[in-house]
Design an enzyme around this catalytic site. Sequence first.
Site, PDB file in Angstrom:
ATOM      1  N   ASN A   1     -23.733 -34.281  24.320  1.00  0.00           N
ATOM      2  CA  ASN A   1     -23.831 -32.485  24.251  1.00  0.00           C
ATOM      3  C   ASN A   1     -25.086 -32.785  24.343  1.00  0.00           C
ATOM      4  OD1 ASN A   1     -23.536 -34.229  21.648  1.00  0.00           O
ATOM      5  ND2 ASN A   1     -22.210 -32.373  20.990  1.00  0.00           N
TER       6      ASN A   1
ATOM      7  N   GLU B   1     -26.301 -28.422  23.875  1.00  0.00           N
ATOM      8  CA  GLU B   1     -26.056 -26.601  22.973  1.00  0.00           C
ATOM      9  C   GLU B   1     -27.172 -25.473  23.585  1.00  0.00           C
ATOM     10  OE1 GLU B   1     -24.496 -27.349  19.015  1.00  0.00           O
ATOM     11  OE2 GLU B   1     -22.664 -28.529  19.871  1.00  0.00           O
TER      12      GLU B   1
ATOM     13  N   CYS C   1     -20.574 -30.804  27.938  1.00  0.00           N
ATOM     14  CA  CYS C   1     -20.696 -31.888  27.110  1.00  0.00           C
ATOM     15  C   CYS C   1     -20.890 -33.118  28.017  1.00  0.00           C
ATOM     16  CB  CYS C   1     -19.244 -32.225  27.392  1.00  0.00           C
ATOM     17  SG  CYS C   1     -18.307 -30.191  26.615  1.00  0.00           S
TER      18      CYS C   1
ATOM     19  N   GLU D   1     -20.081 -36.456  28.561  1.00  0.00           N
ATOM     20  CA  GLU D   1     -18.945 -37.135  29.527  1.00  0.00           C
ATOM     21  C   GLU D   1     -19.727 -36.283  30.748  1.00  0.00           C
ATOM     22  OE1 GLU D   1     -17.432 -35.409  26.735  1.00  0.00           O
ATOM     23  OE2 GLU D   1     -16.158 -36.164  26.210  1.00  0.00           O
TER      24      GLU D   1
ATOM     25  N   CYS E   1     -12.311 -32.551  27.186  1.00  0.00           N
ATOM     26  CA  CYS E   1     -12.225 -31.747  27.014  1.00  0.00           C
ATOM     27  C   CYS E   1     -11.289 -31.804  28.319  1.00  0.00           C
ATOM     28  CB  CYS E   1     -13.161 -30.858  26.313  1.00  0.00           C
ATOM     29  SG  CYS E   1     -14.309 -30.305  28.495  1.00  0.00           S
TER      30      CYS E   1
ATOM     31  N   CYS F   1     -14.082 -31.727  31.436  1.00  0.00           N
ATOM     32  CA  CYS F   1     -14.363 -33.199  31.988  1.00  0.00           C
ATOM     33  C   CYS F   1     -13.936 -33.811  31.872  1.00  0.00           C
ATOM     34  CB  CYS F   1     -14.915 -33.576  30.453  1.00  0.00           C
ATOM     35  SG  CYS F   1     -16.491 -32.665  30.059  1.00  0.00           S
TER      36      CYS F   1
HETATM   37  N1  THU Z   1     -17.925 -31.670  23.123  1.00  0.00           N
HETATM   38  C1  THU Z   1     -18.492 -32.609  24.037  1.00  0.00           C
HETATM   39  O1  THU Z   1     -20.115 -33.113  24.559  1.00  0.00           O
HETATM   40  N2  THU Z   1     -17.325 -33.762  24.685  1.00  0.00           N
HETATM   41  C2  THU Z   1     -16.197 -32.923  24.706  1.00  0.00           C
HETATM   42  O2  THU Z   1     -15.365 -33.320  25.734  1.00  0.00           O
HETATM   43  C3  THU Z   1     -15.610 -31.380  24.444  1.00  0.00           C
HETATM   44  C4  THU Z   1     -16.890 -31.065  23.051  1.00  0.00           C
HETATM   45  C5  THU Z   1     -19.192 -30.814  23.089  1.00  0.00           C
HETATM   46  C6  THU Z   1     -19.759 -29.622  23.300  1.00  0.00           C
HETATM   47  C7  THU Z   1     -20.421 -29.234  22.329  1.00  0.00           C
HETATM   48  O3  THU Z   1     -21.373 -29.500  21.661  1.00  0.00           O
HETATM   49  C8  THU Z   1     -19.577 -29.579  20.652  1.00  0.00           C
HETATM   50  O4  THU Z   1     -18.535 -30.411  21.321  1.00  0.00           O
HETATM   51  C9  THU Z   1     -18.525 -29.145  19.914  1.00  0.00           C
HETATM   52  O5  THU Z   1     -17.787 -28.603  21.182  1.00  0.00           O
END
Ligand code: THU
Length: 126
Positions: free
Chosen positions: A43, A45, A54, A56, A87, A90
């Site tokens: 991920n 940010e 994310c 994935e 999520c 994804c």
């Molecule tokens: N996140 C992912 O990398 N994958 C997911 O399927 C859900 C959330 C990350 C996004 C963000 O950086 C952190 O998790 C918190 O939401």
Amino acid sequence: MDIKDKLLAAARESAANAYAPYSGFKVGAALLSSSGNIYGGCNVENASYGLTVCAERIAAFKAVSAGEREFPEMCIYTDTDTPFYPCGACRQVLSEFNPEMKLTVVWKNGKEELNLNLLLPKQFKL
Ligand code: THU
């Protein structure tokens, strides 16, 4: 090392690269292509929170932009006490390429194997 172990190692390595200064929640994903390549993603940010992507989807976009189109399997890793599943966004992106993708969700003390179609039945299709 069998392919499952390689995928887990790649997902763990990717999680270590996560850029997550806002949530502190690090996710690693490793996507296997039908040609046998593994694409890692973490991920990433952003201070403008909504721009976060994310793990994935990063793995999927890396693989697709490298010319891959078929993906039998993905491993997703978080260093947590409980499992975390991909999520909704994804799920839809992965489903575009293989609605029956095998997923292995791995956390600190456990692992679960499941099918993407369980997490996203009746996905959006054109
Ligand atoms: N996140 C992912 O990398 N994958 C997911 O399927 C859900 C959330 C990350 C996004 C963000 O950086 C952190 O998790 C918190 O939401």
